[in-house]
Design a protein around this motif. Structure first.
Motif, PDB file in Angstrom:
ATOM      1  N   PHE A   1       0.832  -1.214   0.000  1.00  0.00           N
ATOM      2  CA  PHE A   1       0.000   0.000   0.000  1.00  0.00           C
ATOM      3  C   PHE A   1       0.865   1.263   0.000  1.00  0.00           C
ATOM      4  CE2 PHE A   1      -2.501   3.055   2.722  1.00  0.00           C
ATOM      5  CZ  PHE A   1      -3.376   3.439   1.723  1.00  0.00           C
ATOM      6  N   ARG A   2       1.949   1.233   0.754  1.00  0.00           N
ATOM      7  CA  ARG A   2       2.854   2.389   0.785  1.00  0.00           C
ATOM      8  C   ARG A   2       3.448   2.668  -0.602  1.00  0.00           C
ATOM      9  NH1 ARG A   2       5.164   4.011   5.760  1.00  0.00           N
ATOM     10  NH2 ARG A   2       7.161   4.384   4.763  1.00  0.00           N
ATOM     11  N   LYS A   3       3.876   1.612  -1.276  1.00  0.00           N
ATOM     12  CA  LYS A   3       4.460   1.782  -2.617  1.00  0.00           C
ATOM     13  C   LYS A   3       3.422   2.265  -3.620  1.00  0.00           C
ATOM     14  CE  LYS A   3       8.175  -1.620  -2.108  1.00  0.00           C
ATOM     15  NZ  LYS A   3       8.703  -2.918  -2.540  1.00  0.00           N
ATOM     16  N   LEU A   4       2.229   1.668  -3.553  1.00  0.00           N
ATOM     17  CA  LEU A   4       1.172   2.046  -4.490  1.00  0.00           C
ATOM     18  C   LEU A   4       0.726   3.496  -4.275  1.00  0.00           C
ATOM     19  CD1 LEU A   4      -1.079  -1.148  -4.409  1.00  0.00           C
ATOM     20  CD2 LEU A   4       0.342  -0.397  -6.298  1.00  0.00           C
ATOM     21  N   GLU A   5       0.653   3.904  -3.019  1.00  0.00           N
ATOM     22  CA  GLU A   5       0.208   5.276  -2.713  1.00  0.00           C
ATOM     23  C   GLU A   5       1.200   6.299  -3.243  1.00  0.00           C
ATOM     24  OE1 GLU A   5      -0.381   9.003  -1.014  1.00  0.00           O
ATOM     25  OE2 GLU A   5       1.305   7.775  -0.328  1.00  0.00           O
ATOM     26  N   GLN A   6       2.477   6.035  -3.022  1.00  0.00           N
ATOM     27  CA  GLN A   6       3.513   6.953  -3.508  1.00  0.00           C
ATOM     28  C   GLN A   6       3.541   6.982  -5.042  1.00  0.00           C
ATOM     29  OE1 GLN A   6       7.423   6.075  -2.029  1.00  0.00           O
ATOM     30  NE2 GLN A   6       8.182   8.132  -2.379  1.00  0.00           N
ATOM     31  N   SER A   7       3.365   5.819  -5.667  1.00  0.00           N
ATOM     32  CA  SER A   7       3.358   5.760  -7.131  1.00  0.00           C
ATOM     33  C   SER A   7       2.156   6.499  -7.697  1.00  0.00           C
ATOM     34  CB  SER A   7       3.327   4.295  -7.603  1.00  0.00           C
ATOM     35  OG  SER A   7       4.430   3.591  -7.098  1.00  0.00           O
TER      36      SER A   7
ATOM     37  N   ARG B   1      -5.377   5.206 -13.644  1.00  0.00           N
ATOM     38  CA  ARG B   1      -6.681   4.545 -13.476  1.00  0.00           C
ATOM     39  C   ARG B   1      -6.513   3.114 -12.975  1.00  0.00           C
ATOM     40  NH1 ARG B   1      -7.611   8.817 -16.094  1.00  0.00           N
ATOM     41  NH2 ARG B   1      -9.683   9.661 -16.490  1.00  0.00           N
ATOM     42  N   VAL B   2      -5.562   2.396 -13.544  1.00  0.00           N
ATOM     43  CA  VAL B   2      -5.294   1.022 -13.089  1.00  0.00           C
ATOM     44  C   VAL B   2      -4.744   1.040 -11.660  1.00  0.00           C
ATOM     45  CG1 VAL B   2      -4.004  -1.094 -13.585  1.00  0.00           C
ATOM     46  CG2 VAL B   2      -4.824   0.316 -15.466  1.00  0.00           C
ATOM     47  N   LEU B   3      -3.832   1.987 -11.414  1.00  0.00           N
ATOM     48  CA  LEU B   3      -3.215   2.105 -10.082  1.00  0.00           C
ATOM     49  C   LEU B   3      -4.262   2.403  -9.016  1.00  0.00           C
ATOM     50  CD1 LEU B   3       0.165   4.045 -10.198  1.00  0.00           C
ATOM     51  CD2 LEU B   3      -0.430   2.256  -8.606  1.00  0.00           C
ATOM     52  N   ARG B   4      -5.192   3.295  -9.337  1.00  0.00           N
ATOM     53  CA  ARG B   4      -6.219   3.673  -8.359  1.00  0.00           C
ATOM     54  C   ARG B   4      -7.075   2.471  -7.982  1.00  0.00           C
ATOM     55  NH1 ARG B   4      -9.223   8.364  -7.266  1.00  0.00           N
ATOM     56  NH2 ARG B   4     -10.782   7.828  -5.719  1.00  0.00           N
ATOM     57  N   HIS B   5      -7.403   1.636  -8.976  1.00  0.00           N
ATOM     58  CA  HIS B   5      -8.216   0.445  -8.740  1.00  0.00           C
ATOM     59  C   HIS B   5      -7.508  -0.495  -7.755  1.00  0.00           C
ATOM     60  CE1 HIS B   5     -11.550  -2.106  -9.679  1.00  0.00           C
ATOM     61  NE2 HIS B   5     -10.776  -3.096 -10.097  1.00  0.00           N
ATOM     62  N   VAL B   6      -6.215  -0.704  -7.987  1.00  0.00           N
ATOM     63  CA  VAL B   6      -5.435  -1.610  -7.114  1.00  0.00           C
ATOM     64  C   VAL B   6      -5.221  -0.970  -5.743  1.00  0.00           C
ATOM     65  CG1 VAL B   6      -3.288  -2.909  -6.908  1.00  0.00           C
ATOM     66  CG2 VAL B   6      -4.277  -2.556  -9.137  1.00  0.00           C
ATOM     67  N   LEU B   7      -4.993   0.349  -5.720  1.00  0.00           N
ATOM     68  CA  LEU B   7      -4.743   1.066  -4.465  1.00  0.00           C
ATOM     69  C   LEU B   7      -5.950   0.964  -3.536  1.00  0.00           C
ATOM     70  CD1 LEU B   7      -2.933   3.077  -2.831  1.00  0.00           C
ATOM     71  CD2 LEU B   7      -4.100   4.912  -4.027  1.00  0.00           C
ATOM     72  N   ASP B   8      -7.153   1.196  -4.085  1.00  0.00           N
ATOM     73  CA  ASP B   8      -8.366   1.084  -3.268  1.00  0.00           C
ATOM     74  C   ASP B   8      -8.575  -0.350  -2.795  1.00  0.00           C
ATOM     75  OD1 ASP B   8      -8.941   3.749  -3.437  1.00  0.00           O
ATOM     76  OD2 ASP B   8     -10.375   3.578  -5.077  1.00  0.00           O
ATOM     77  N   GLY B   9      -8.233  -1.317  -3.666  1.00  0.00           N
ATOM     78  CA  GLY B   9      -8.365  -2.719  -3.271  1.00  0.00           C
ATOM     79  C   GLY B   9      -7.433  -3.084  -2.127  1.00  0.00           C
ATOM     80  N   ALA B  10      -6.181  -2.622  -2.201  1.00  0.00           N
ATOM     81  CA  ALA B  10      -5.205  -2.912  -1.125  1.00  0.00           C
ATOM     82  C   ALA B  10      -5.626  -2.232   0.179  1.00  0.00           C
ATOM     83  CB  ALA B  10      -3.818  -2.431  -1.545  1.00  0.00           C
ATOM     84  N   MET B  11      -6.137  -0.987   0.047  1.00  0.00           N
ATOM     85  CA  MET B  11      -6.583  -0.260   1.238  1.00  0.00           C
ATOM     86  C   MET B  11      -7.744  -0.996   1.924  1.00  0.00           C
ATOM     87  SD  MET B  11      -7.961   3.678   1.453  1.00  0.00           S
ATOM     88  CE  MET B  11      -7.262   4.059  -0.142  1.00  0.00           C
ATOM     89  N   GLY B  12      -8.709  -1.435   1.110  1.00  0.00           N
ATOM     90  CA  GLY B  12      -9.847  -2.171   1.670  1.00  0.00           C
ATOM     91  C   GLY B  12      -9.447  -3.494   2.277  1.00  0.00           C
ATOM     92  N   ARG B  13      -8.477  -4.163   1.656  1.00  0.00           N
ATOM     93  CA  ARG B  13      -8.030  -5.463   2.188  1.00  0.00           C
ATOM     94  C   ARG B  13      -7.341  -5.282   3.539  1.00  0.00           C
ATOM     95  NH1 ARG B  13      -9.488  -9.930   3.325  1.00  0.00           N
ATOM     96  NH2 ARG B  13      -8.069 -11.698   3.228  1.00  0.00           N
ATOM     97  N   ILE B  14      -6.596  -4.201   3.706  1.00  0.00           N
ATOM     98  CA  ILE B  14      -5.962  -3.908   5.002  1.00  0.00           C
ATOM     99  C   ILE B  14      -7.038  -3.766   6.081  1.00  0.00           C
ATOM    100  CG2 ILE B  14      -4.743  -2.102   6.309  1.00  0.00           C
ATOM    101  CD1 ILE B  14      -3.060  -1.640   3.748  1.00  0.00           C
ATOM    102  N   LEU B  15      -8.118  -3.057   5.747  1.00  0.00           N
ATOM    103  CA  LEU B  15      -9.199  -2.862   6.725  1.00  0.00           C
ATOM    104  C   LEU B  15      -9.899  -4.183   7.036  1.00  0.00           C
ATOM    105  CD1 LEU B  15     -10.815   0.456   5.442  1.00  0.00           C
ATOM    106  CD2 LEU B  15      -9.081   0.166   7.175  1.00  0.00           C
ATOM    107  N   GLU B  16     -10.085  -5.029   6.012  1.00  0.00           N
ATOM    108  CA  GLU B  16     -10.707  -6.335   6.249  1.00  0.00           C
ATOM    109  C   GLU B  16      -9.863  -7.188   7.183  1.00  0.00           C
ATOM    110  OE1 GLU B  16     -13.372  -7.358   2.288  1.00  0.00           O
ATOM    111  OE2 GLU B  16     -11.281  -7.964   2.331  1.00  0.00           O
ATOM    112  N   ILE B  17      -8.551  -7.218   6.940  1.00  0.00           N
ATOM    113  CA  ILE B  17      -7.655  -8.021   7.788  1.00  0.00           C
ATOM    114  C   ILE B  17      -7.650  -7.465   9.213  1.00  0.00           C
ATOM    115  CG2 ILE B  17      -5.257  -8.717   8.153  1.00  0.00           C
ATOM    116  CD1 ILE B  17      -4.933  -8.740   5.101  1.00  0.00           C
TER     117      ILE B  17
END
Length: 848
Positions: free
Chosen positions: A54-60, A71-87
């Motif tokens: 998430f840190r790498k994706l956010e900075q990128s 657009r692709v990055l944003r999709h993955v970034l939101d997915g990683a952020m949501g997965r962190i909250l789920e865990i």
């Protein structure tokens, strides 16, 4: 950094995601994990790895300027952020605690606490900067009208008569003149004494060579001491025992230049995005002009060929597919082998299929009944499936992993192997736009072709079957069916809530709430301003069955996870586990209100202050209270994200309110929980309450109203050491070897960040700052202002700890710890524990 650096960082994050997805999406479902500690270790490792990604994706995402990559990055970034909250929620449900400690996992992965600090995505604010500026401008205009009310505190001063005021001014003026006269007289006397000494002394009798030697001696000693001091200071900085000197000008430092470059790249993002949007329109128009007629001709030829083939095969023209079925696209749809097999079976069975439907349904029901009976027998005999599920822990299905998988597939398919040597400036790729727009153009042309071909088919049928009138009956029947469907959809619509202000605009309601002081302007405070050191002993203490007090770093992490990340992103808030309310409980001065303001500033949220002291006399009566709640939630939903703040929230749930209390704290007790139930996943609303003494309120209603409880402790030694340094520097102080920060941190045990800030502000006045070069700061100076403040004693902290142990989550935590102790005991004691557990389980089942 360059474009290639951020692209490389993105590729590293994607490769790490691929490894994690293999773990997340195994070919076979994993077996339940019976060991709770092993399950937590698995979750903690995944959690840390996702944070690194998430840190790498956010900075990128913040620095990559290519609009299609973003657009692709944003999709993955939101997915990683949501997965962190789920865990995180999985860990809370497993450990029965909001706070988690994984120093052992960090040491195994060879990481530092800074490597797993959760960053707040900058797009939360950057993407709606213009809206926030307009809102701030409107708020400023409204507050200028209400200006005099803001200065009520300043008006409450000691009143003085005109004669007393004149007398005080005269006294001070006479004192000033007296001091000035004394200064002049002192200077005159000193001048006279110097003149007398010069007359009596006469000419100097010292030899010039001796005088020169003396001057050289003094100067060489001074110069050598200065060099030695400089070398010593440089050595202390080198070995890390002293901080590096502050730069004289902050403009030309590497950090300032890096920040300037980052802001320039964000401006470039805006210009490239604008160019991308323009090219979407121009390329589509160009495709329509150049390729449109050819596409239309080929489609019409294909459909005419289909007419002829069907006529030759069945002896009559086919029915044209409806728009709902996809029109002519359904004709040329590529079917899977399974669909083709199903079609062949249908043709073979023919009309006999309808007759056998009832029989099939009966067979299915019989099979289900048999299965159910077997299941029931299994439960009676061996315990059934429920007990098997209870035996171990299983990961809950994720709603974000498919999104992450989709994003990684897009990256692999498009960007991983794409050659971008010619695209040095990282502008949009026209070829990709053409591929997307060609599909859109085909769909639009297909609709036009369908209309033309329907009329053509109609004419063909009319020419062949002139005497037959079957078509009209079929068409009328179809139309009736469609109407029936539409009416059914209308009947399913739910009733909307009654709008108490249907004729008023959101701007007028916003202005009214600002005028009444419900919507409050928040000071510019970021979450990074809430400083504290990481706790390194959490895991060790928990292994010794001692529940540790969290550190300020843990508090900051929880506020990010439960408050800021869900509020900031609509995509994450919709799918992530819903957190409607948070309670910040802790002693005075621990920064509870500061955290609420940080949530608002980091997400660009409005702050609605519904504290009992703030709503006294506003919207009186039952109707007024309903209107207040309606306005808060209506404006909050329209201008989301929004934070509803209630200070001293425990007073709402007190058994008895003192008669001397004019604030009526129980006013919102019934309406607030009702309003919270209406919050859905689409509504980015968050209730945040703060409490100095939560134990004064009733436990059950308080914990039912506030979903998550964040306990804020006194700062430990490491946090105090960090706070002293940062607060002194913020108040223009200078850290030197004369200031013993370590001793000062040890002495100030029990003092909160608010207490430390007050003491520093009292010591570092403007006059004291001017004398720092001659007289450096010393630890003793801070003792006097701290002595006037009452610290937070250990007994008060223990009362918070015992109160938290009585909360629902605290009770579950204690039961889990007791169960672990029972399992740990071997021999006969272990068997007794198991029998006892069965009895307890039986009692629970009876209660249910």
């Amino acid at each position: 950094m360059s474009h290639s650096t951020y692209n490389k960082q993105w590729s590293e994050a994607e490769s790490a995601l691929v490894d994690l997805l293999q773990q997340e999406l195994p070919p076979e479902p994993p077996k339940p994990e019976k060991d709770r500690l092993a399950a937590f270790q698995l979750l903690a490792t995944m959690y840390i790895k996702y944070i690194q990604i998430f840190r790498k994706l956010e900075q990128s995402y913040d620095q990559i300027v290519h609009p299609q990559k973003r657009r692709v990055l944003r999709h993955v970034l939101d997915g990683a952020m949501g997965r962190i909250l789920e865990i995180k929620h999985e860990m809370v449900n497993l450990e029965f605690s909001e706070y988690h400690y994984f120093d052992d996992v960090l040491s195994d992965l060879k990481l530092t606490p800074n490597d797993v600090e959760i960053p707040i995505p900058k797009y939360f604010i950057n993407e709606k900067m213009e809206i926030l500026k307009e809102r701030e401008k409107l708020l400023g205009q409204i507050l200028t009208k209400v200006g005099p009310q803001d200065k009520e505190d300043q008006k409450e001063e000691v009143k003085m008569s005109l004669e007393d005021a004149i007398r005080v001014i005269q006294i001070h003026e006479r004192a000033r003149q007296g001091r000035l006269r004394a200064k002049f007289m002192k200077e005159i006397r000193e001048q006279e004494e110097r003149e007398i000494m010069a007359q009596t002394r006469g000419a100097p009798t010292l030899d010039p060579d001796v005088a020169a030697v003396r001057i050289q001696k003094v100067w060489k000693g001074f110069a050598q001491r200065r060099r030695t001091k400089k070398d010593r200071d440089e050595e202390m900085v080198f070995i890390g025992m002293a901080p590096p000197p502050m730069p004289t000008s902050l403009k030309n430092t590497p950090q300032a230049l890096a920040l300037k470059t980052e802001s320039q790249r964000r401006q470039t993002q805006g210009t490239y995005e604008h160019e991308f949007q323009q090219s979407l329109v121009t390329i589509k128009e160009k495709i329509q002009e150049t390729e449109g007629p050819d596409i239309k001709e080929t489609m019409m030829d294909q459909i005419r060929q289909w007419f002829i083939e069907c006529r030759d095969a069945s002896g009559k023209f086919p029915e044209y597919p409806d728009e709902d079925d996809g029109g002519s696209a359904a004709i040329f749809k590529q079917k899977t082998p399974e669909e083709l097999e199903a079609e062949m079976r249908e043709k073979e069975e023919g009309g006999g299929k309808k007759k056998d439907k009832k029989g099939k349904k009966k067979d299915k029901k019989d099979k289900k009944d048999k299965k159910d009976k077997k299941g029931k027998k299994g439960k009676k005999g061996k315990g059934g499936d429920d007990e098997e599920e209870e035996e171990g822990w299983k990961m809950a299905p994720s709603t974000f992993v498919p999104a992450i998988n989709e994003g990684t597939d897009d990256y692999k398919g498009i960007w991983q192997t794409r050659d971008e040597k010619d695209n040095f400036s990282q502008k949009h790729d026209s070829e990709l736009i053409k591929e997307e727009k060609r599909k859109e153009v085909e769909e639009e042309i297909r609709l036009q072709v369908d209309e033309l071909m329907r009329t053509e088919l109609k004419n063909l049928k009319a020419a062949v079957d002139r005497d037959k009138g079957k078509k009209k009956g079929k068409k009328s029947g179809k139309k009736k069916k469609k109407k029936g469907k539409k009416s059914g959809k209308k009947g399913k619509k739910k009733k909307k809530e009654k709008d108490l202000t249907p004729d008023r605009t959101i701007e007028s309601l916003y202005e009214e709430m600002v005028m009444n002081g419900i919507i409050v302007r928040t000071p510019n405070i970021k979450l990074t301003d809430y400083e504290g050191e990481y706790s390194y002993l959490g895991t060790t203490l928990r292994q010794a069955n001692i529940e540790p007090m969290p550190s300020l770093s843990d508090v900051r992490r929880l506020v990010t996870e439960f408050g800021i990340l869900p509020l900031g992103s609509p995509a994450v808030h919709e799918k992530a586990p819903l957190t409607k309310s948070i309670l910040l409980a802790g002693p005075r001065g621990t920064g509870k209100k500061m955290l609420v303001q940080a949530i608002c500033n980091e997400t660009g949220a409005n702050m609605f202050d519904l504290s009992p002291a703030n709503i006294v006399g506003k919207y009186p009566g039952k109707d007024g209270l309903k209107m207040l709640m309606h306005l808060v939630f209506k404006v909050g939903r329209e201008l989301q994200p929004s934070v509803i703040y209630i200070g001293d929230c425990e007073r709402m749930f007190k058994k008895k309110v003192p008669k001397t209390d004019p604030t009526d704290p129980k006013r919102l007790k019934k309406e607030l929980p009702k309003a919270l139930k209406t919050i859905k996943s689409d509504d980015r609303l968050l209730l945040v309450g703060t409490s100095r003494c939560p134990f004064d309120g009733e436990m059950k209603p308080l914990t039912s109203c506030y979903q998550r409880i964040i306990l804020i402790p006194r700062p430990d030694y490491a946090s105090r050491h960090l706070l002293w340094r940062r607060i002194i520097l913020k108040n223009n102080g200078v850290l030197t070897a004369n200031l013993d920060i370590s001793s000062l941190s040890k002495v100030t045990d029990g003092y909160t960040p608010g207490h430390l800030a007050t003491a520093v502000q009292q010591v570092l006045t403007e006059r004291r700052i001017q004398t720092l070069s001659k007289k450096p700061l010393q630890s003793v100076e801070f003792i006097a202002p701290l002595a006037r403040i009452d610290p937070i004693y250990k007994e008060e902290e223990e009362s918070f700890k015992s109160w938290y142990a009585k909360t629902p989550l605290g009770k579950k935590r204690a039961k889990a710890a007791a169960a672990d102790d029972d399992d740990g005991g071997g021999g006969k004691g272990g068997k007794k524990g198991k029998k006892g557990g069965k009895k307890k389980g039986g009692k629970k089942k009876k209660k249910k």
